[in-house]
Design an enzyme around this catalytic site. Sequence first.
Site, PDB file in Angstrom:
ATOM      1  N   LEU A  21      -1.468  16.125   7.498  1.00 20.70           N
ATOM      2  CA  LEU A  21      -0.043  16.327   7.753  1.00 20.70           C
ATOM      3  C   LEU A  21       0.531  17.443   6.883  1.00 20.70           C
ATOM      4  O   LEU A  21       1.108  18.407   7.387  1.00 20.70           O
ATOM      5  CB  LEU A  21       0.701  15.016   7.483  1.00 20.70           C
ATOM      6  CG  LEU A  21       2.229  15.077   7.421  1.00 20.70           C
ATOM      7  CD1 LEU A  21       2.810  15.455   8.778  1.00 20.70           C
ATOM      8  CD2 LEU A  21       2.797  13.737   6.941  1.00 20.70           C
ATOM      9  N   GLY A  56       1.681  15.045  -5.121  1.00 23.60           N
ATOM     10  CA  GLY A  56       1.608  13.611  -5.327  1.00 23.60           C
ATOM     11  C   GLY A  56       2.415  12.855  -4.297  1.00 23.60           C
ATOM     12  O   GLY A  56       2.415  13.189  -3.111  1.00 23.60           O
ATOM     13  N   SER A  57       3.165  11.867  -4.754  1.00 18.10           N
ATOM     14  CA  SER A  57       3.940  11.017  -3.853  1.00 18.10           C
ATOM     15  C   SER A  57       5.061  10.372  -4.651  1.00 18.10           C
ATOM     16  O   SER A  57       4.929  10.121  -5.854  1.00 18.10           O
ATOM     17  CB  SER A  57       3.051   9.938  -3.242  1.00 18.10           C
ATOM     18  OG  SER A  57       3.820   8.903  -2.664  1.00 18.10           O
ATOM     19  N   SER A  58       6.160  10.074  -3.978  1.00 19.63           N
ATOM     20  CA  SER A  58       7.280   9.439  -4.663  1.00 19.63           C
ATOM     21  C   SER A  58       6.957   8.010  -5.095  1.00 19.63           C
ATOM     22  O   SER A  58       7.709   7.421  -5.879  1.00 19.63           O
ATOM     23  CB  SER A  58       8.515   9.429  -3.755  1.00 19.63           C
ATOM     24  OG  SER A  58       8.245   8.763  -2.537  1.00 19.63           O
ATOM     25  N   CYS A  59       5.834   7.453  -4.635  1.00 15.08           N
ATOM     26  CA  CYS A  59       5.460   6.092  -5.048  1.00 15.08           C
ATOM     27  C   CYS A  59       5.008   6.043  -6.509  1.00 15.08           C
ATOM     28  O   CYS A  59       4.755   4.962  -7.039  1.00 15.08           O
ATOM     29  CB  CYS A  59       4.384   5.526  -4.139  1.00 15.08           C
ATOM     30  SG  CYS A  59       2.757   6.242  -4.403  1.00 15.08           S
ATOM     31  N   TYR A  98      -2.825   3.451  -5.534  1.00 16.23           N
ATOM     32  CA  TYR A  98      -2.617   4.825  -5.088  1.00 16.23           C
ATOM     33  C   TYR A  98      -1.700   5.563  -6.063  1.00 16.23           C
ATOM     34  O   TYR A  98      -1.950   6.725  -6.423  1.00 16.23           O
ATOM     35  CB  TYR A  98      -2.008   4.818  -3.691  1.00 16.23           C
ATOM     36  CG  TYR A  98      -1.651   6.179  -3.139  1.00 16.23           C
ATOM     37  CD1 TYR A  98      -2.639   7.056  -2.716  1.00 16.23           C
ATOM     38  CD2 TYR A  98      -0.325   6.578  -3.034  1.00 16.23           C
ATOM     39  CE1 TYR A  98      -2.318   8.305  -2.200  1.00 16.23           C
ATOM     40  CE2 TYR A  98       0.009   7.831  -2.528  1.00 16.23           C
ATOM     41  CZ  TYR A  98      -0.992   8.684  -2.113  1.00 16.23           C
ATOM     42  OH  TYR A  98      -0.671   9.926  -1.615  1.00 16.23           O
ATOM     43  N   LYS A 107      -2.295   9.066  -8.361  1.00 15.71           N
ATOM     44  CA  LYS A 107      -1.431  10.247  -8.303  1.00 15.71           C
ATOM     45  C   LYS A 107      -0.824  10.569  -9.676  1.00 15.71           C
ATOM     46  O   LYS A 107      -0.647  11.737 -10.030  1.00 15.71           O
ATOM     47  CB  LYS A 107      -0.329  10.045  -7.258  1.00 15.71           C
ATOM     48  CG  LYS A 107      -0.845  10.124  -5.824  1.00 15.71           C
ATOM     49  CD  LYS A 107      -1.450  11.489  -5.564  1.00 15.71           C
ATOM     50  CE  LYS A 107      -1.970  11.648  -4.171  1.00 15.71           C
ATOM     51  NZ  LYS A 107      -2.586  12.982  -3.959  1.00 15.71           N
ATOM     52  N   TRP A 162       7.912  -4.992  10.556  1.00 17.61           N
ATOM     53  CA  TRP A 162       7.727  -5.720   9.298  1.00 17.61           C
ATOM     54  C   TRP A 162       9.011  -5.756   8.466  1.00 17.61           C
ATOM     55  O   TRP A 162       9.799  -4.807   8.470  1.00 17.61           O
ATOM     56  CB  TRP A 162       6.648  -5.032   8.466  1.00 17.61           C
ATOM     57  CG  TRP A 162       5.248  -5.455   8.815  1.00 17.61           C
ATOM     58  CD1 TRP A 162       4.807  -5.895  10.021  1.00 17.61           C
ATOM     59  CD2 TRP A 162       4.125  -5.470   7.927  1.00 17.61           C
ATOM     60  NE1 TRP A 162       3.462  -6.165   9.955  1.00 17.61           N
ATOM     61  CE2 TRP A 162       3.017  -5.921   8.678  1.00 17.61           C
ATOM     62  CE3 TRP A 162       3.943  -5.137   6.591  1.00 17.61           C
ATOM     63  CZ2 TRP A 162       1.737  -6.053   8.135  1.00 17.61           C
ATOM     64  CZ3 TRP A 162       2.681  -5.269   6.039  1.00 17.61           C
ATOM     65  CH2 TRP A 162       1.593  -5.723   6.800  1.00 17.61           C
TER      66      TRP A 162
END
Length: 326
Positions: free
Chosen positions: A28, A120-123, A150, A154, A216
């Site tokens: 992506l 990375g990621s905002s998590c 995960y 990161k 969910w």
Amino acid sequence: MTAVDGVDYSPGELDRDATFYVAGHRGLVGSAIWRKLEASGFENLVGKPSAELDLKDRDAVFAYMGETKPKYVVLAAAKVGGILANSTYPVDFLSDNMRIQVNVLDAAHKNDVERVLFLGSSCIYPKFAEQPIREDSLLTGHLEETNDAYAIAKIAGILQTQAVRRQYGLPWISAMPTNLYGPNDNFSPKGSHVLPALIRRYDEATKSGAPTVTNWGTGTPRREFLHADDMADACLHLLEHYDGPDQVNVGTGSDVTIREIAETIGQVVGFDGETEWDTTKPDGTPQKLLDVSKLAEAGWTSKISLSEGLDRTVAWYREHVDTLRG
């Protein structure tokens, strides 16, 4: 950052003729970055799909980097997934991502890569971080348990990038995107993030004439969404205008509830049934809105609205639905 061994590494326009390696160029984010670089005049882009180069294979990564000798690297390759995948396979998400990152970053340093952008990621931020989340919230609280493995991987990538800056003086940087979506996303039922999962679920329900769709959680968590093409534009901007030790948040600065995004997607795909919510399933982090003031100070803001991005993504999904991964 100034000069290292007589070389000036101050931010500025990148050399369009230099070799530029995009790790994860079929995914992506990586594919969006590749498109952006091509459109911006880069003549020597390199990348290999995972079937040809396993980034978990250290020897293979070092050999490839030694052959291509890139001047610039964007590390967009990662094992990613939604709540279900992250909570079911935490060992895979931790081990695979750690190996990918360490291999690519170590090989980049060994081969004197001048400029690296680690994604990375905002998590990475604490589950109950103050909203909107500032970059200095990193490592100040407990992580969301459904994707902590995960997130730890990161965080390790951020720290390795910072360590290279401290130890070797190289202008390597990292960026933390919010929830991304767009072409080449993962739309698989078990491995996708919330937005592509909703697109697939509502589109299939529309085609089958199903009277209801079940999602969910409660639908109350708030999420921020950024189109991958916007992310790619931000990446090139940061490479040419930012040089600092802190990771940079990349997002829009606004968010919506999961319920709102589900309703919008239902409208875009033409679903006229009812939506139900399975409250026995987890919600995840209550809110995850990024403070993007550092990015704004660097001179960049998002350009693609959520409505425009959803229209484009649903159109892409329907055009490629028969050949999607997963």
